[in-house]
Design a protein around this motif. Structure first.
Motif, PDB file in Angstrom:
ATOM      1  N   PHE A  26       0.846  -1.189   0.000  1.00 15.81           N
ATOM      2  CA  PHE A  26       0.000   0.000   0.000  1.00 15.81           C
ATOM      3  C   PHE A  26       0.884   1.241   0.000  1.00 15.81           C
ATOM      4  O   PHE A  26       1.916   1.289   0.680  1.00 15.81           O
ATOM      5  N   ALA A  27       0.482   2.241  -0.760  1.00 10.30           N
ATOM      6  CA  ALA A  27       1.148   3.545  -0.756  1.00 10.30           C
ATOM      7  C   ALA A  27       0.294   4.468   0.104  1.00 10.30           C
ATOM      8  O   ALA A  27      -0.749   4.965  -0.334  1.00 10.30           O
ATOM      9  N   VAL A  28       0.717   4.671   1.340  1.00  8.93           N
ATOM     10  CA  VAL A  28      -0.084   5.359   2.346  1.00  8.93           C
ATOM     11  C   VAL A  28       0.309   6.837   2.418  1.00  8.93           C
ATOM     12  O   VAL A  28       1.474   7.163   2.679  1.00  8.93           O
ATOM     13  N   THR A  29      -0.659   7.718   2.191  1.00  8.07           N
ATOM     14  CA  THR A  29      -0.424   9.154   2.319  1.00  8.07           C
ATOM     15  C   THR A  29      -0.914   9.629   3.688  1.00  8.07           C
ATOM     16  O   THR A  29      -2.108   9.540   3.988  1.00  8.07           O
ATOM     17  N   PRO A  30      -0.015  10.126   4.548  1.00  4.86           N
ATOM     18  CA  PRO A  30      -0.454  10.688   5.837  1.00  4.86           C
ATOM     19  C   PRO A  30      -1.030  12.088   5.613  1.00  4.86           C
ATOM     20  O   PRO A  30      -0.427  12.907   4.918  1.00  4.86           O
ATOM     21  N   VAL A  31      -2.187  12.345   6.201  1.00  7.27           N
ATOM     22  CA  VAL A  31      -2.846  13.642   6.098  1.00  7.27           C
ATOM     23  C   VAL A  31      -2.905  14.246   7.501  1.00  7.27           C
ATOM     24  O   VAL A  31      -3.519  13.673   8.401  1.00  7.27           O
ATOM     25  N   LEU A  32      -2.254  15.370   7.677  1.00  8.04           N
ATOM     26  CA  LEU A  32      -2.200  16.015   8.990  1.00  8.04           C
ATOM     27  C   LEU A  32      -3.388  16.956   9.138  1.00  8.04           C
ATOM     28  O   LEU A  32      -3.702  17.730   8.217  1.00  8.04           O
ATOM     29  N   GLY A  33      -4.052  16.898  10.285  1.00 13.87           N
ATOM     30  CA  GLY A  33      -5.191  17.764  10.546  1.00 13.87           C
ATOM     31  C   GLY A  33      -5.270  18.170  12.002  1.00 13.87           C
ATOM     32  O   GLY A  33      -4.660  17.535  12.868  1.00 13.87           O
ATOM     33  N   VAL A  34      -6.005  19.221  12.279  1.00 11.44           N
ATOM     34  CA  VAL A  34      -6.217  19.707  13.644  1.00 11.44           C
ATOM     35  C   VAL A  34      -7.689  19.521  13.995  1.00 11.44           C
ATOM     36  O   VAL A  34      -8.574  19.829  13.190  1.00 11.44           O
ATOM     37  N   ILE A  35      -7.941  18.994  15.197  1.00  7.15           N
ATOM     38  CA  ILE A  35      -9.309  18.767  15.655  1.00  7.15           C
ATOM     39  C   ILE A  35      -9.514  19.416  17.024  1.00  7.15           C
ATOM     40  O   ILE A  35      -8.546  19.636  17.766  1.00  7.15           O
ATOM     41  N   PRO A  36     -10.769  19.738  17.377  1.00  5.01           N
ATOM     42  CA  PRO A  36     -11.027  20.265  18.722  1.00  5.01           C
ATOM     43  C   PRO A  36     -10.711  19.200  19.770  1.00  5.01           C
ATOM     44  O   PRO A  36     -10.778  17.998  19.489  1.00  5.01           O
ATOM     45  N   PRO A  37     -10.385  19.621  20.977  1.00  4.59           N
ATOM     46  CA  PRO A  37     -10.129  18.637  22.034  1.00  4.59           C
ATOM     47  C   PRO A  37     -11.422  17.997  22.510  1.00  4.59           C
ATOM     48  O   PRO A  37     -12.508  18.571  22.397  1.00  4.59           O
ATOM     49  N   ASP A  38     -11.282  16.770  23.015  1.00  5.44           N
ATOM     50  CA  ASP A  38     -12.379  16.085  23.706  1.00  5.44           C
ATOM     51  C   ASP A  38     -13.612  15.869  22.836  1.00  5.44           C
ATOM     52  O   ASP A  38     -14.755  15.965  23.317  1.00  5.44           O
ATOM     53  N   LEU A  39     -13.398  15.566  21.552  1.00  9.94           N
ATOM     54  CA  LEU A  39     -14.535  15.175  20.722  1.00  9.94           C
ATOM     55  C   LEU A  39     -15.125  13.876  21.250  1.00  9.94           C
ATOM     56  O   LEU A  39     -14.394  13.011  21.750  1.00  9.94           O
ATOM     57  N   PRO A  40     -16.447  13.683  21.128  1.00  5.76           N
ATOM     58  CA  PRO A  40     -17.068  12.435  21.597  1.00  5.76           C
ATOM     59  C   PRO A  40     -16.836  11.302  20.599  1.00  5.76           C
ATOM     60  O   PRO A  40     -17.732  10.878  19.873  1.00  5.76           O
ATOM     61  N   LEU A  41     -15.608  10.801  20.550  1.00  7.83           N
ATOM     62  CA  LEU A  41     -15.251   9.766  19.593  1.00  7.83           C
ATOM     63  C   LEU A  41     -15.868   8.426  19.985  1.00  7.83           C
ATOM     64  O   LEU A  41     -15.876   8.048  21.160  1.00  7.83           O
ATOM     65  N   VAL A  42     -16.372   7.715  18.986  1.00  5.90           N
ATOM     66  CA  VAL A  42     -17.037   6.425  19.219  1.00  5.90           C
ATOM     67  C   VAL A  42     -16.376   5.390  18.317  1.00  5.90           C
ATOM     68  O   VAL A  42     -16.538   5.426  17.093  1.00  5.90           O
ATOM     69  N   PRO A  43     -15.606   4.446  18.892  1.00  6.48           N
ATOM     70  CA  PRO A  43     -14.933   3.467  18.057  1.00  6.48           C
ATOM     71  C   PRO A  43     -15.920   2.515  17.383  1.00  6.48           C
ATOM     72  O   PRO A  43     -16.876   2.047  18.015  1.00  6.48           O
ATOM     73  N   ASN A  44     -15.694   2.249  16.108  1.00  9.99           N
ATOM     74  CA  ASN A  44     -16.445   1.233  15.383  1.00  9.99           C
ATOM     75  C   ASN A  44     -15.861  -0.120  15.784  1.00  9.99           C
ATOM     76  O   ASN A  44     -14.708  -0.415  15.466  1.00  9.99           O
ATOM     77  N   PRO A  45     -16.619  -0.980  16.483  1.00  8.94           N
ATOM     78  CA  PRO A  45     -16.031  -2.212  17.035  1.00  8.94           C
ATOM     79  C   PRO A  45     -15.496  -3.163  15.974  1.00  8.94           C
ATOM     80  O   PRO A  45     -14.653  -4.013  16.273  1.00  8.94           O
ATOM     81  N   GLY A  46     -15.953  -3.031  14.738  1.00  4.64           N
ATOM     82  CA  GLY A  46     -15.432  -3.887  13.673  1.00  4.64           C
ATOM     83  C   GLY A  46     -14.044  -3.487  13.217  1.00  4.64           C
ATOM     84  O   GLY A  46     -13.351  -4.279  12.575  1.00  4.64           O
ATOM     85  N   GLU A  47     -13.635  -2.249  13.544  1.00  5.38           N
ATOM     86  CA  GLU A  47     -12.344  -1.739  13.052  1.00  5.38           C
ATOM     87  C   GLU A  47     -11.426  -1.225  14.149  1.00  5.38           C
ATOM     88  O   GLU A  47     -10.212  -1.160  13.952  1.00  5.38           O
ATOM     89  N   VAL A  48     -11.996  -0.841  15.290  1.00  7.17           N
ATOM     90  CA  VAL A  48     -11.204  -0.204  16.349  1.00  7.17           C
ATOM     91  C   VAL A  48     -11.565  -0.820  17.693  1.00  7.17           C
ATOM     92  O   VAL A  48     -12.735  -0.846  18.080  1.00  7.17           O
ATOM     93  N   GLU A  49     -10.544  -1.329  18.394  1.00  8.24           N
ATOM     94  CA  GLU A  49     -10.766  -1.846  19.742  1.00  8.24           C
ATOM     95  C   GLU A  49     -10.782  -0.711  20.761  1.00  8.24           C
ATOM     96  O   GLU A  49     -11.594  -0.692  21.685  1.00  8.24           O
ATOM     97  N   SER A  50      -9.856   0.238  20.579  1.00  4.69           N
ATOM     98  CA  SER A  50      -9.774   1.377  21.491  1.00  4.69           C
ATOM     99  C   SER A  50      -9.026   2.497  20.784  1.00  4.69           C
ATOM    100  O   SER A  50      -8.398   2.300  19.743  1.00  4.69           O
ATOM    101  N   TRP A  51      -9.123   3.688  21.371  1.00  6.71           N
ATOM    102  CA  TRP A  51      -8.346   4.817  20.864  1.00  6.71           C
ATOM    103  C   TRP A  51      -7.695   5.509  22.050  1.00  6.71           C
ATOM    104  O   TRP A  51      -8.139   5.370  23.184  1.00  6.71           O
ATOM    105  N   PHE A  52      -6.626   6.246  21.773  1.00  6.46           N
ATOM    106  CA  PHE A  52      -5.921   6.930  22.850  1.00  6.46           C
ATOM    107  C   PHE A  52      -5.242   8.162  22.272  1.00  6.46           C
ATOM    108  O   PHE A  52      -5.142   8.327  21.049  1.00  6.46           O
TER     109      PHE A  52
END
Length: 200
Positions: A114-140
């Protein structure tokens, strides 16, 4: 730190304004023409900025339990930015409207093709992130100054596909950041003079 985007944009553009030989890649191990993919590197707009990472489910067929940025293959007609935003939305319910895009960096060719392009972005703090259990076990979230400090990484060399491959890794609060993810971070760290971000 309401000027985080402007400061990141400045060091990103300065760092990408010229050729940089010797960036990390696994292209030598790829046994097919690489397929385009993209990941989002989401930086939280805090007094001490952080970066959001995910851990893949341990029962996944591909790369189980590995730490990664949200991302995946490009769909037909997508560019890297569109794919990175779509994948972050699918994996973490991170709405594209919350992401200020700083820029797309150098492709990283993986040994799995795979040729992976990293895309840098800025997000607000403390977004209510919800992991998709089929793709993400946890986030940190890892402080940016820790994640992009190369002195926090060790290196290991293994034999893979008949050749020696060196990879970098770091432990952070029980998570192992290594492989492609660590290499993408290392390439970005070389491109950007991040010390400026932490000067008062």
């Amino acid at each position: 730190m309401n000027d985080l985007f402007d400061r990141l944009k400045r060091v990103f553009d300065d760092g990408h304004g010229e050729e940089m030989p010797g960036l990390l890649t696994d292209q030598a191990f790829a046994d097919r023409s690489p397929r385009p993919a993209a990941v989002l590197v989401p930086v939280t707009q805090r007094e001490r900025p952080g970066v959001i990472l995910t851990q893949r489910p341990r029962d996944m067929r591909s790369h189980p339990g590995q730490v990664a940025f949200p991302g995946g293959k490009l769909d037909a007609g997508e560019n890297a930015v569109e794919a990175a935003l779509r994948e972050a939305h699918e994996e973490l319910a991170m709405h594209p409207s919350h992401v200020q895009i700083v820029g797309a960096s150098d492709e990283y060719v993986t040994g799995t093709g795979f040729a992976v392009t990293p895309v840098l972005g800025v997000i607000p703090p403390d977004l209510p992130l919800v992991p998709n259990p089929g793709e993400v076990e946890s986030w940190f979230e890892v402080p940016l100054d820790i994640l992009f400090d190369c002195s926090n990484y060790g290196s290991n060399t293994v034999t893979w596909k008949g050749a020696e491959r060196t990879y970098f890794e770091m432990e952070y609060e029980g998570y192992r950041i290594w492989g492609v993810t660590a290499a993408i971070i290392a390439n970005l760290q070389r491109r950007m003079r991040l010390t400026e971000l932490f000067e008062k």
